[in-house]
Write a protein that holds these residues in place. Structure first.
Motif, PDB file in Angstrom:
ATOM      1  N   SER A  51       0.830  -1.206   0.000  1.00 14.71           N
ATOM      2  CA  SER A  51       0.000   0.000   0.000  1.00 14.71           C
ATOM      3  C   SER A  51       0.860   1.250   0.000  1.00 14.71           C
ATOM      4  CB  SER A  51      -0.952   0.001   1.194  1.00 14.71           C
ATOM      5  OG  SER A  51      -0.251   0.014   2.417  1.00 14.71           O
ATOM      6  N   PHE A  52       0.363   2.279  -0.683  1.00 10.88           N
ATOM      7  CA  PHE A  52       1.123   3.516  -0.864  1.00 10.88           C
ATOM      8  C   PHE A  52       0.197   4.723  -0.760  1.00 10.88           C
ATOM      9  CE2 PHE A  52       2.936   0.044  -3.274  1.00 10.88           C
ATOM     10  CZ  PHE A  52       4.289   0.107  -3.011  1.00 10.88           C
ATOM     11  N   VAL A  53       0.754   5.809  -0.260  1.00 12.43           N
ATOM     12  CA  VAL A  53       0.048   7.092  -0.209  1.00 12.43           C
ATOM     13  C   VAL A  53       0.975   8.172  -0.738  1.00 12.43           C
ATOM     14  CG1 VAL A  53      -0.984   8.848   1.270  1.00 12.43           C
ATOM     15  CG2 VAL A  53      -1.381   6.439   1.762  1.00 12.43           C
ATOM     16  N   ASN A  54       0.551   8.849  -1.784  1.00 16.97           N
ATOM     17  CA  ASN A  54       1.365   9.903  -2.387  1.00 16.97           C
ATOM     18  C   ASN A  54       2.784   9.420  -2.695  1.00 16.97           C
ATOM     19  OD1 ASN A  54      -0.935  11.303  -1.801  1.00 16.97           O
ATOM     20  ND2 ASN A  54       0.038  12.917  -0.620  1.00 16.97           N
ATOM     21  N   GLY A  55       2.889   8.168  -3.123  1.00 15.26           N
ATOM     22  CA  GLY A  55       4.188   7.606  -3.469  1.00 15.26           C
ATOM     23  C   GLY A  55       4.965   7.041  -2.313  1.00 15.26           C
ATOM     24  N   GLN A  56       4.437   7.175  -1.095  1.00 11.64           N
ATOM     25  CA  GLN A  56       5.115   6.663   0.097  1.00 11.64           C
ATOM     26  C   GLN A  56       4.644   5.245   0.390  1.00 11.64           C
ATOM     27  OE1 GLN A  56       7.482   7.585   2.263  1.00 11.64           O
ATOM     28  NE2 GLN A  56       7.101   5.726   3.417  1.00 11.64           N
ATOM     29  N   HIS A  57       5.598   4.319   0.554  1.00 11.74           N
ATOM     30  CA  HIS A  57       5.270   2.929   0.863  1.00 11.74           C
ATOM     31  C   HIS A  57       4.837   2.841   2.321  1.00 11.74           C
ATOM     32  CE1 HIS A  57       6.567  -1.601   0.787  1.00 11.74           C
ATOM     33  NE2 HIS A  57       5.267  -1.433   0.850  1.00 11.74           N
ATOM     34  N   THR A  58       3.547   2.671   2.553  1.00  9.99           N
ATOM     35  CA  THR A  58       3.017   2.582   3.921  1.00  9.99           C
ATOM     36  C   THR A  58       3.067   1.123   4.358  1.00  9.99           C
ATOM     37  OG1 THR A  58       0.834   2.638   2.862  1.00  9.99           O
ATOM     38  CG2 THR A  58       1.578   4.642   3.947  1.00  9.99           C
ATOM     39  N   THR A  59       4.226   0.712   4.859  1.00 11.90           N
ATOM     40  CA  THR A  59       4.457  -0.697   5.178  1.00 11.90           C
ATOM     41  C   THR A  59       3.546  -1.198   6.288  1.00 11.90           C
ATOM     42  OG1 THR A  59       6.254  -0.008   6.640  1.00 11.90           O
ATOM     43  CG2 THR A  59       6.854  -0.658   4.402  1.00 11.90           C
ATOM     44  N   GLN A  60       3.040  -0.291   7.115  1.00 15.91           N
ATOM     45  CA  GLN A  60       2.132  -0.688   8.190  1.00 15.91           C
ATOM     46  C   GLN A  60       0.674  -0.437   7.834  1.00 15.91           C
ATOM     47  OE1 GLN A  60       3.337   0.581  12.150  1.00 15.91           O
ATOM     48  NE2 GLN A  60       5.435   0.859  11.451  1.00 15.91           N
ATOM     49  N   SER A  76      -2.627   2.236  -4.362  1.00 16.82           N
ATOM     50  CA  SER A  76      -1.950   3.518  -4.250  1.00 16.82           C
ATOM     51  C   SER A  76      -2.993   4.628  -4.352  1.00 16.82           C
ATOM     52  CB  SER A  76      -0.910   3.680  -5.359  1.00 16.82           C
ATOM     53  OG  SER A  76      -0.379   4.987  -5.382  1.00 16.82           O
ATOM     54  N   ILE A  77      -2.963   5.548  -3.393  1.00 18.83           N
ATOM     55  CA  ILE A  77      -3.883   6.690  -3.463  1.00 18.83           C
ATOM     56  C   ILE A  77      -3.098   7.977  -3.277  1.00 18.83           C
ATOM     57  CG2 ILE A  77      -5.833   5.358  -2.570  1.00 18.83           C
ATOM     58  CD1 ILE A  77      -5.470   6.814   0.095  1.00 18.83           C
ATOM     59  N   LYS A  78      -3.699   9.068  -3.734  1.00 21.30           N
ATOM     60  CA  LYS A  78      -3.115  10.387  -3.544  1.00 21.30           C
ATOM     61  C   LYS A  78      -4.090  11.211  -2.715  1.00 21.30           C
ATOM     62  CE  LYS A  78      -0.509  10.193  -7.858  1.00 21.30           C
ATOM     63  NZ  LYS A  78      -0.301  10.774  -9.217  1.00 21.30           N
ATOM     64  N   VAL A  79      -3.550  11.817  -1.666  1.00 17.54           N
ATOM     65  CA  VAL A  79      -4.382  12.505  -0.692  1.00 17.54           C
ATOM     66  C   VAL A  79      -3.839  13.897  -0.435  1.00 17.54           C
ATOM     67  CG1 VAL A  79      -5.322  12.398   1.655  1.00 17.54           C
ATOM     68  CG2 VAL A  79      -4.832  10.290   0.424  1.00 17.54           C
ATOM     69  N   GLU A  80      -4.721  14.874  -0.341  1.00 16.34           N
ATOM     70  CA  GLU A  80      -4.298  16.210   0.042  1.00 16.34           C
ATOM     71  C   GLU A  80      -4.098  16.249   1.554  1.00 16.34           C
ATOM     72  OE1 GLU A  80      -6.435  19.557  -1.395  1.00 16.34           O
ATOM     73  OE2 GLU A  80      -6.797  18.694  -3.370  1.00 16.34           O
ATOM     74  N   GLU A  81      -2.951  16.730   1.959  1.00 12.58           N
ATOM     75  CA  GLU A  81      -2.615  16.881   3.374  1.00 12.58           C
ATOM     76  C   GLU A  81      -2.880  15.608   4.187  1.00 12.58           C
ATOM     77  OE1 GLU A  81      -4.431  20.353   4.983  1.00 12.58           O
ATOM     78  OE2 GLU A  81      -3.655  21.672   3.426  1.00 12.58           O
ATOM     79  N   PRO A  82      -2.268  14.488   3.799  1.00 13.46           N
ATOM     80  CA  PRO A  82      -2.461  13.253   4.564  1.00 13.46           C
ATOM     81  C   PRO A  82      -1.831  13.354   5.950  1.00 13.46           C
ATOM     82  CG  PRO A  82      -0.685  12.978   2.993  1.00 13.46           C
ATOM     83  CD  PRO A  82      -1.299  14.321   2.707  1.00 13.46           C
ATOM     84  N   VAL A  83      -2.373  12.609   6.885  1.00 14.54           N
ATOM     85  CA  VAL A  83      -1.826  12.577   8.240  1.00 14.54           C
ATOM     86  C   VAL A  83      -1.230  11.203   8.474  1.00 14.54           C
ATOM     87  CG1 VAL A  83      -2.339  12.731  10.698  1.00 14.54           C
ATOM     88  CG2 VAL A  83      -3.530  14.226   9.078  1.00 14.54           C
ATOM     89  N   PHE A  84       0.100  11.154   8.634  1.00 16.62           N
ATOM     90  CA  PHE A  84       0.766   9.897   8.935  1.00 16.62           C
ATOM     91  C   PHE A  84       0.981   9.802  10.437  1.00 16.62           C
ATOM     92  CE2 PHE A  84       2.045  10.747   4.533  1.00 16.62           C
ATOM     93  CZ  PHE A  84       1.746   9.523   3.940  1.00 16.62           C
ATOM     94  N   GLU A  85       1.184   8.575  10.914  1.00 18.79           N
ATOM     95  CA  GLU A  85       1.320   8.366  12.346  1.00 18.79           C
ATOM     96  C   GLU A  85       2.737   8.591  12.857  1.00 18.79           C
ATOM     97  OE1 GLU A  85      -0.490   4.826  13.746  1.00 18.79           O
ATOM     98  OE2 GLU A  85      -2.449   5.327  12.932  1.00 18.79           O
ATOM     99  N   SER A  86       3.680   8.905  11.959  1.00 20.12           N
ATOM    100  CA  SER A  86       5.042   9.234  12.385  1.00 20.12           C
ATOM    101  C   SER A  86       5.739   9.935  11.246  1.00 20.12           C
ATOM    102  CB  SER A  86       5.825   7.968  12.753  1.00 20.12           C
ATOM    103  OG  SER A  86       6.102   7.201  11.598  1.00 20.12           O
ATOM    104  N   GLN A  87       6.910  10.534  11.541  1.00 17.76           N
ATOM    105  CA  GLN A  87       7.685  11.219  10.518  1.00 17.76           C
ATOM    106  C   GLN A  87       8.124  10.251   9.420  1.00 17.76           C
ATOM    107  OE1 GLN A  87       8.475  14.131   9.494  1.00 17.76           O
ATOM    108  NE2 GLN A  87      10.125  13.607   8.070  1.00 17.76           N
TER     109      GLN A  87
END
Length: 640
Positions: free
Chosen positions: A255-264, A302-313
């Protein structure tokens, strides 16, 4: 005066410290890049540094500027060059070294970016012994040099180079200690970037990486050809999905958000799992069990989100609920997309729909067939959980709100003697021990029914807490600790086969390890050396002089608890069991764990090393030791 009053009186203004940006990052690097590490794991900090710089370059590409990114790694020096717009020259120093500065705060410039808050590039600067950033815009290039976040020089030149940004850094050994880049980890990271951005070319040390079909390529290359039907590939505005089913039991997601691999995972992955179940039930007009629908699913979203909130840096888990200012949630967005497009696909592709239906029905049939066994097995595991003689548990587990939760580990050992040594020398806070009776069953080709019928497998599954899914895994590291002999190697294979067959996510998630223990102890009156390989043994003999005492450890039980502390403490040597896209899992299991074919017999015979060869090697090593010491007439070292 009470102790509390005394403590209060000793707490004054002088105890309050205000750190500047770089000092805070260097003192608390974990807040910005996760764990440090030495480069032996793909989530070690040195790879996060690369990712943080790449994310900024990727944002330029996503905004339509620059079709190519170049990355070069030479020993500890990393250079990344993109061909985007280039950072405005007047703001280059602020972007690289002042917190709360960056274009990512302007939603007009970066609507759906990866480097969300501009912190990442500052963290790379602060954690690097040398950091140089160059921005080129319209024939002019400005370069600023830093050392541990402190500016040490700058210059501006005219240039004929294309617009873009170049960053070169060396991760600071004062922060990270000795480290080494594993190119395989970097390649995996870069492939993921290309899968998510079809057409983007990333050159790594001159080798181009590019994807034509996006997530479809990810699924095809990751799974190989081991799927039941051609992957379903769906694309829409701000969302892309690829999915199929394999022959295993577990669910597997990328799974990915804005190109970031969200491994969790996170909100988007949970919504996808829910959406597949809803859509399939409505398509077939049957209330299938969710587990039957998702068994062996292999999917990427894979999705693209405006101003997503991740749980860590480090951005490994999406916590966003909102999709956009108009209030559309991530959950509803994903579900609505799948309900329309997956439903349409199944209607247009009846062959795929038939294969999927058959897969669900087979999963349902197997689940019902073992439901009675499951119930008894769960009751048995529950009864013995409080006094399970096979498990010596620890106090801290993965998922606990404890700073040592990531250190939690369980050693799977063979027999009482080996488990006894580890149990006596372990850290009771973070290290558990599970003891096998002997060689476990070869599970290759068997169904999951055997997990419940076999007492040891059932208890191991319960100890790990992975019956339903991986979310509640109790230990971050599952360590196979067997003797370094033929029987020990066989047990390793049997356990790896078990996990591959029924719980591959233990391996995919990077949780399965092999404990490396010394084969030899070489010592004289002054020094003791533990040797893990024949080469290390020969070196120890040569360095300790003639006639050292040599002990060959035939099993873990022969190593005393006092010695074992050295091998499972800070200096513990672990070899991670990893799956890569090039591993032909089905073929390897068939060859090594299947029926005793003539092909395997021929392989064993061709690779046998007879005892005479081993004796000759030993004698040569001993002669070398005596020659180095100048005592060729001395008696040989203790025979092994």
């Amino acid at each position: 005066m009470t102790a509390a009053q005394e403590a209060a009186s000793n707490y004054s203004e002088e105890h309050i410290q205000t750190l500047d940006w770089k000092e805070h990052i260097r003192r608390r690097p974990g807040m910005y890049i996760g764990k440090l590490g030495d480069g032996s794991q793909p989530d070690d900090g040195i790879y996060i540094l690369i990712k943080e710089v790449l994310d900024n370059s990727l944002d330029e590409y996503m905004m339509g500027f620059g079709k190519q990114i170049e990355i070069n790694v030479e020993e500890t020096t990393v250079t990344i060059r993109d061909y985007g717009r280039g950072i405005p020259l007047g703001k280059l120093e602020e972007v690289a070294s002042k917190m709360n500065t960056g274009a990512k705060y302007d939603s007009k410039a970066f609507k759906k970016s990866v480097g969300l808050n501009g912190v990442g590039i500052k963290a790379v600067n602060a954690l690097s012994s040398t950091f140089t950033i160059t921005s080129t815009r319209d024939g002019e290039a400005r370069t600023i040099e830093f050392a541990a976040g402190r500016k040490v020089g700058e210059h501006t030149d005219s240039t004929g180079e294309k617009n873009g940004t170049r960053v070169q850094f060396v991760a600071d050994v004062a922060v990270f200690g000795a480290y080494r880049y594993n190119f395989e980890y970097i390649e995996t990271m870069l492939r993921n970037y290309t899968y998510l951005n079809a057409g983007l070319v990333i050159r790594f040390n001159g080798v181009p990486y590019v994807s034509k079909h996006g997530l479809l390529d990810l699924l095809t290359e990751s799974v190989g050809g081991d799927f039941l039907y051609p992957p379903i590939h769906l694309k829409g505005e701000d969302i892309e999905v690829a999915m199929t089913h394999g022959n295993g039991y577990n669910e597997s997601y990328y799974s990915f958000v804005n190109g970031q691999h969200t491994t969790q995972g996170g909100t988007h992955q949970a919504a996808f799992r829910e959406a597949v179940v809803k859509t399939v039930r409505e398509f077939y007009k049957k209330d299938f069990d969710a587990a039957d629908i998702r068994t062996s699913i292999i999917a990427a979203i894979s999705i693209k989100v405006e101003e997503p909130v991740f749980e860590s840096q480090t951005k490994t888990k999406l916590g966003s609920k909102e999709m956009s200012p108009d209030g559309v949630t991530v959950r509803n967005f994903v579900i609505d997309f799948l309900k329309e497009h997956l439903d349409n696909y199944l209607h247009k592709n009846p062959e795929t729909a038939d294969i999927l239906l058959k897969k669900i029905q087979e999963a349902e049939k197997e689940r019902k067939a073992i439901s009675g066994i499951q119930k008894k097995a769960r009751e048995f595991a529950k009864k013995v959980s409080l006094h399970n003689k096979k498990l010596r548990d620890c106090r801290v587990h993965l998922g606990d709100k404890d700073e040592r939760a990531e250190e939690s580990a369980i050693f799977i050992t063979e027999g009482d003697s080996a488990s006894g040594s580890i149990t006596k020398s372990r850290d009771v806070n973070t290290q558990a021990v599970f003891s096998l009776r002997g060689k476990p069953l070869n599970t290759y080709g068997l169904t999951k029914k055997i997990v419940y019928e076999n007492e040891e497998f059932n208890l191991l599954q319960a100890a790990l807490n992975i019956e339903e899914d991986m979310d509640n895994l109790r230990y971050n590291k599952v360590i196979i600790a067997t003797d370094a002999d033929v029987d020990g190697m066989h047990i390793r294979l049997l356990l790896i086969t078990f996990f591959l067959q029924f719980f591959p996510d233990i391996i995919r998630g990077g949780h399965l390890y092999i404990l490396q223990t010394p084969l030899f102890r070489v010592r004289n009156k002054k020094e003791t050396r533990y040797c893990y390989t024949e080469t290390e043994r020969q070196q120890a003999i040569a360095q300790l002089g003639a006639n050292p005492e040599i002990t060959r450890f035939k099993g873990l039980g022969e190593i005393s608890p006092n010695e074992f502390k050295e091998f499972i403490g800070e200096g513990m040597r672990l070899e991670k069991v990893r799956l890569t896209k090039g591993d032909p899992i089905a073929d390897l299991l068939e060859f090594y764990m299947g029926k005793n074919t003539q092909e395997r017999q021929d392989f064993i015979i061709d690779n046998l090393k007879i005892e005479e060869d081993l004796i000759e090697e030993l004698e040569n090593a001993q002669l070398l030791a005596r020659a180095v010491d100048g005592e060729e007439d001395e008696q040989p070292a203790e025979a092994i």
